[in-house]
Design a protein around this motif. Structure first.
Motif, PDB file in Angstrom:
ATOM      1  N   SER A 106      -3.956   6.028   6.434  1.00  0.00           N
ATOM      2  CA  SER A 106      -4.671   7.699   6.305  1.00  0.00           C
ATOM      3  C   SER A 106      -3.188   7.961   7.280  1.00  0.00           C
ATOM      4  O   SER A 106      -2.412   8.883   6.901  1.00  0.00           O
ATOM      5  N   VAL A 107      -3.461   6.809   9.109  1.00  0.00           N
ATOM      6  CA  VAL A 107      -2.468   7.686   9.435  1.00  0.00           C
ATOM      7  C   VAL A 107      -0.819   8.075   9.649  1.00  0.00           C
ATOM      8  O   VAL A 107       0.074   8.958   9.289  1.00  0.00           O
ATOM      9  N   THR A 108      -0.585   6.026   8.268  1.00  0.00           N
ATOM     10  CA  THR A 108       0.629   6.260   8.095  1.00  0.00           C
ATOM     11  C   THR A 108       1.609   6.903   6.799  1.00  0.00           C
ATOM     12  O   THR A 108       2.398   7.224   7.354  1.00  0.00           O
ATOM     13  N   ASP A 109       0.190   7.109   6.058  1.00  0.00           N
ATOM     14  CA  ASP A 109       0.939   8.139   4.784  1.00  0.00           C
ATOM     15  C   ASP A 109       0.946   9.150   5.138  1.00  0.00           C
ATOM     16  O   ASP A 109       1.883  10.817   5.266  1.00  0.00           O
ATOM     17  N   GLU A 110       0.596   9.844   6.180  1.00  0.00           N
ATOM     18  CA  GLU A 110       0.407  11.153   7.198  1.00  0.00           C
ATOM     19  C   GLU A 110       2.017  11.130   7.593  1.00  0.00           C
ATOM     20  O   GLU A 110       2.897  12.704   7.775  1.00  0.00           O
ATOM     21  N   ILE A 111       2.521  10.436   8.632  1.00  0.00           N
ATOM     22  CA  ILE A 111       4.074  10.572   9.079  1.00  0.00           C
ATOM     23  C   ILE A 111       4.984  10.605   7.638  1.00  0.00           C
ATOM     24  O   ILE A 111       5.326  11.014   7.784  1.00  0.00           O
ATOM     25  N   MET A 112       4.621   8.941   7.147  1.00  0.00           N
ATOM     26  CA  MET A 112       5.804   8.451   5.839  1.00  0.00           C
ATOM     27  C   MET A 112       5.863  10.388   4.895  1.00  0.00           C
ATOM     28  O   MET A 112       7.219  11.198   4.774  1.00  0.00           O
ATOM     29  N   TYR A 113       4.450  11.457   5.089  1.00  0.00           N
ATOM     30  CA  TYR A 113       4.888  12.808   3.927  1.00  0.00           C
ATOM     31  C   TYR A 113       5.656  13.890   4.780  1.00  0.00           C
ATOM     32  O   TYR A 113       6.037  14.637   4.477  1.00  0.00           O
ATOM     33  N   SER A 114       5.297  13.897   6.140  1.00  0.00           N
ATOM     34  CA  SER A 114       5.991  14.295   6.832  1.00  0.00           C
ATOM     35  C   SER A 114       7.614  13.982   6.722  1.00  0.00           C
ATOM     36  O   SER A 114       8.090  14.988   6.664  1.00  0.00           O
ATOM     37  N   LEU A 115       7.860  12.498   6.590  1.00  0.00           N
ATOM     38  CA  LEU A 115       9.353  12.367   6.665  1.00  0.00           C
ATOM     39  C   LEU A 115       9.879  12.957   5.444  1.00  0.00           C
ATOM     40  O   LEU A 115      10.381  13.172   4.949  1.00  0.00           O
ATOM     41  N   MET A 116       8.997  12.943   4.523  1.00  0.00           N
ATOM     42  CA  MET A 116       9.084  12.775   3.621  1.00  0.00           C
ATOM     43  C   MET A 116       9.513  14.649   2.586  1.00  0.00           C
ATOM     44  O   MET A 116      10.891  14.943   2.127  1.00  0.00           O
ATOM     45  N   SER A 117       9.055  15.841   4.101  1.00  0.00           N
ATOM     46  CA  SER A 117       8.750  16.583   3.930  1.00  0.00           C
ATOM     47  C   SER A 117       9.575  17.695   4.167  1.00  0.00           C
ATOM     48  O   SER A 117      10.497  18.549   4.121  1.00  0.00           O
ATOM     49  N   LEU A 118      10.990  16.842   5.021  1.00  0.00           N
ATOM     50  CA  LEU A 118      12.081  17.156   6.218  1.00  0.00           C
ATOM     51  C   LEU A 118      13.024  15.939   5.408  1.00  0.00           C
ATOM     52  O   LEU A 118      14.222  17.293   6.055  1.00  0.00           O
ATOM     53  N   SER A 119      13.325  15.448   4.817  1.00  0.00           N
ATOM     54  CA  SER A 119      14.160  14.409   4.149  1.00  0.00           C
ATOM     55  C   SER A 119      14.226  14.947   2.786  1.00  0.00           C
ATOM     56  O   SER A 119      15.963  14.435   2.326  1.00  0.00           O
ATOM     57  N   GLY A 120      13.510  15.753   2.258  1.00  0.00           N
ATOM     58  CA  GLY A 120      13.901  16.059   0.753  1.00  0.00           C
ATOM     59  C   GLY A 120      13.776  14.333  -0.108  1.00  0.00           C
ATOM     60  O   GLY A 120      14.508  14.943  -1.356  1.00  0.00           O
ATOM     61  N   GLN A 121      14.076  12.962   0.542  1.00  0.00           N
ATOM     62  CA  GLN A 121      13.585  12.034  -0.054  1.00  0.00           C
ATOM     63  C   GLN A 121      12.557  12.122  -1.821  1.00  0.00           C
ATOM     64  O   GLN A 121      11.606  12.349  -1.119  1.00  0.00           O
ATOM     65  N   GLU A 122      13.027  11.426  -2.354  1.00  0.00           N
ATOM     66  CA  GLU A 122      11.689  11.221  -3.647  1.00  0.00           C
ATOM     67  C   GLU A 122      11.225   9.664  -3.228  1.00  0.00           C
ATOM     68  O   GLU A 122      11.821   8.763  -1.838  1.00  0.00           O
ATOM     69  N   TYR A 123       9.863   9.652  -3.262  1.00  0.00           N
ATOM     70  CA  TYR A 123       9.087   8.635  -2.642  1.00  0.00           C
ATOM     71  C   TYR A 123       8.548   7.758  -3.644  1.00  0.00           C
ATOM     72  O   TYR A 123       8.194   7.702  -4.919  1.00  0.00           O
ATOM     73  N   VAL A 124       8.779   6.847  -3.092  1.00  0.00           N
ATOM     74  CA  VAL A 124       8.219   5.440  -4.167  1.00  0.00           C
ATOM     75  C   VAL A 124       7.414   4.564  -3.248  1.00  0.00           C
ATOM     76  O   VAL A 124       7.433   3.992  -2.095  1.00  0.00           O
ATOM     77  N   ASP A 125       6.034   4.353  -4.022  1.00  0.00           N
ATOM     78  CA  ASP A 125       5.060   3.944  -3.040  1.00  0.00           C
ATOM     79  C   ASP A 125       4.526   2.015  -3.153  1.00  0.00           C
ATOM     80  O   ASP A 125       3.735   1.467  -3.598  1.00  0.00           O
ATOM     81  N   ILE A 126       6.533   1.540  -2.975  1.00  0.00           N
ATOM     82  CA  ILE A 126       5.769  -0.312  -2.534  1.00  0.00           C
ATOM     83  C   ILE A 126       6.718  -0.267  -1.121  1.00  0.00           C
ATOM     84  O   ILE A 126       7.847   0.607  -0.888  1.00  0.00           O
ATOM     85  N   TYR A 127       6.748  -1.205  -1.152  1.00  0.00           N
ATOM     86  CA  TYR A 127       7.395  -1.138   0.086  1.00  0.00           C
ATOM     87  C   TYR A 127       8.704  -1.357   0.401  1.00  0.00           C
ATOM     88  O   TYR A 127       9.678  -2.396  -0.712  1.00  0.00           O
ATOM     89  N   ALA A 128       9.829  -1.091   1.493  1.00  0.00           N
ATOM     90  CA  ALA A 128      11.326  -0.793   0.459  1.00  0.00           C
ATOM     91  C   ALA A 128      11.406  -2.871   0.697  1.00  0.00           C
ATOM     92  O   ALA A 128      12.677  -2.455  -0.277  1.00  0.00           O
ATOM     93  N   ALA A 129      11.219  -4.005   1.344  1.00  0.00           N
ATOM     94  CA  ALA A 129      11.363  -5.556   1.893  1.00  0.00           C
ATOM     95  C   ALA A 129      10.807  -5.563  -0.158  1.00  0.00           C
ATOM     96  O   ALA A 129      11.450  -6.930  -0.653  1.00  0.00           O
ATOM     97  N   THR A 130       9.552  -5.480  -0.666  1.00  0.00           N
ATOM     98  CA  THR A 130       9.029  -5.519  -1.994  1.00  0.00           C
ATOM     99  C   THR A 130      10.002  -4.861  -3.085  1.00  0.00           C
ATOM    100  O   THR A 130      11.187  -5.866  -3.859  1.00  0.00           O
ATOM    101  N   GLN A 131      11.218  -4.283  -2.958  1.00  0.00           N
ATOM    102  CA  GLN A 131      12.042  -3.549  -3.922  1.00  0.00           C
ATOM    103  C   GLN A 131      12.971  -4.026  -3.310  1.00  0.00           C
ATOM    104  O   GLN A 131      13.944  -4.895  -5.089  1.00  0.00           O
ATOM    105  N   LYS A 132      14.011  -4.975  -1.929  1.00  0.00           N
ATOM    106  CA  LYS A 132      15.022  -5.685  -2.362  1.00  0.00           C
ATOM    107  C   LYS A 132      14.962  -6.562  -2.449  1.00  0.00           C
ATOM    108  O   LYS A 132      15.794  -7.555  -3.059  1.00  0.00           O
ATOM    109  N   ALA A 133      13.269  -7.554  -3.093  1.00  0.00           N
ATOM    110  CA  ALA A 133      13.121  -8.805  -3.120  1.00  0.00           C
ATOM    111  C   ALA A 133      13.131  -9.384  -5.146  1.00  0.00           C
ATOM    112  O   ALA A 133      13.838 -10.185  -5.205  1.00  0.00           O
TER     113      ALA A 133
END
Length: 258
Positions: free
Chosen positions: A190-217
């Motif tokens: 929950s805490v991590t998601d709150e931090i990521m939500y704030s980053l999304m709000s600041l950056s305007g990036q599209e959010y993907v609900d998997i780990y970046a390392a998983t997508q790279k693999a």
């Protein structure tokens, strides 16, 4: 010393603009949690802060061979990067303990919650290490959005191209209400998601609900998915905030705002 020597050159090449610099505490411990678009994120962010900041970085940056490897390792040490073995286990735990020590000393500790660079400029699921740091230290989390570094240095490009880069700093997040609950995985998520939500709000990036390392693999294995990997509106299943990618200030050509 490396910052003193290289800083002016980086300012000329990237002319960084900054919003929200007043959100960095003037003293005391704080966790600076940033999105991660390019290697140069770890060079540009320390450049615009008045306080010294140290980061966790993958151990590969410190073990390269040849001239390039030595230069990279030296630069990473120069900007205060702490090596971490991304394979997990005891090595990652040791890196977190190093972060806690830094915070206990009253310093700034930088971390990329995604764990690795975004493979495509989107914001990926955060790892809960940042939440553990916040709950165990009691330090505030300052969200930071890097803007444009992936355009200056796309994955695979060794030397970044000169262009304006932005840094948007959000208001500190206080998670002391969860003190003593750092072993609860649901609280950590929950805490991590709150931090990521704030980053999304600041950056305007599209959010993907998997780990970046998983997508790279998946990309490395040649896995192709129509429409991209599974995504959700925002971290924690929330509605996506109505925001756009921040634009640089409308100042005179060549001017720098920092």
């Amino acid at each position: 010393m490396k910052r003193v020597l290289v800083g002016p050159l980086l300012r000329v090449l990237f002319r960084p603009w900054v919003r929200g610099i007043e959100n960095i505490p003037g003293d005391g411990p704080a966790i600076v949690a940033s999105n991660h678009l390019a290697v140069i994120d770890s060079f540009i962010l320390p450049l615009v802060l008045d306080r010294e900041i140290v980061f966790i970085g993958k151990s590969e940056y410190f073990t390269g061979t040849g001239l390039k490897g030595r230069i990279t390792a030296g630069f990473m040490r120069g900007v205060g990067t702490i090596p971490v073995d991304r394979s997990g286990g005891k090595a990652s735990e040791a890196a977190l303990r190093t972060g806690l020590k830094r915070l206990d000393e009253g310093g700034l500790f930088g971390i990329y919650p995604e764990g690795t660079r975004s493979p495509d400029g989107r914001l990926y699921r955060g790892k809960t290490g940042v939440a553990r740091l916040a709950l165990e230290s009691g330090a505030p989390v300052v969200p930071v959005a890097m803007v444009g570094t992936d355009k200056a240095q796309p994955i695979g490009r060794r030397i970044p191209r000169p262009m304006r880069i932005g840094i948007v700093i959000g208001e500190p997040l206080d998670f002391r209400r969860y003190t003593g609950m750092e072993s609860d995985r649901f609280i950590l998520r929950s805490v991590t998601d709150e931090i990521m939500y704030s980053l999304m709000s600041l950056s305007g990036q599209e959010y993907v609900d998997i780990y970046a390392a998983t997508q790279k693999a998946r990309l490395a294995a040649g896995v192709r998915q129509t429409g991209g990997p599974p995504s959700t509106a925002a971290p924690g299943g929330r509605p996506a905030p109505d925001v756009q990618v921040p634009e640089p200030p409308q100042d005179l050509p060549g001017a720098s705002v920092d």
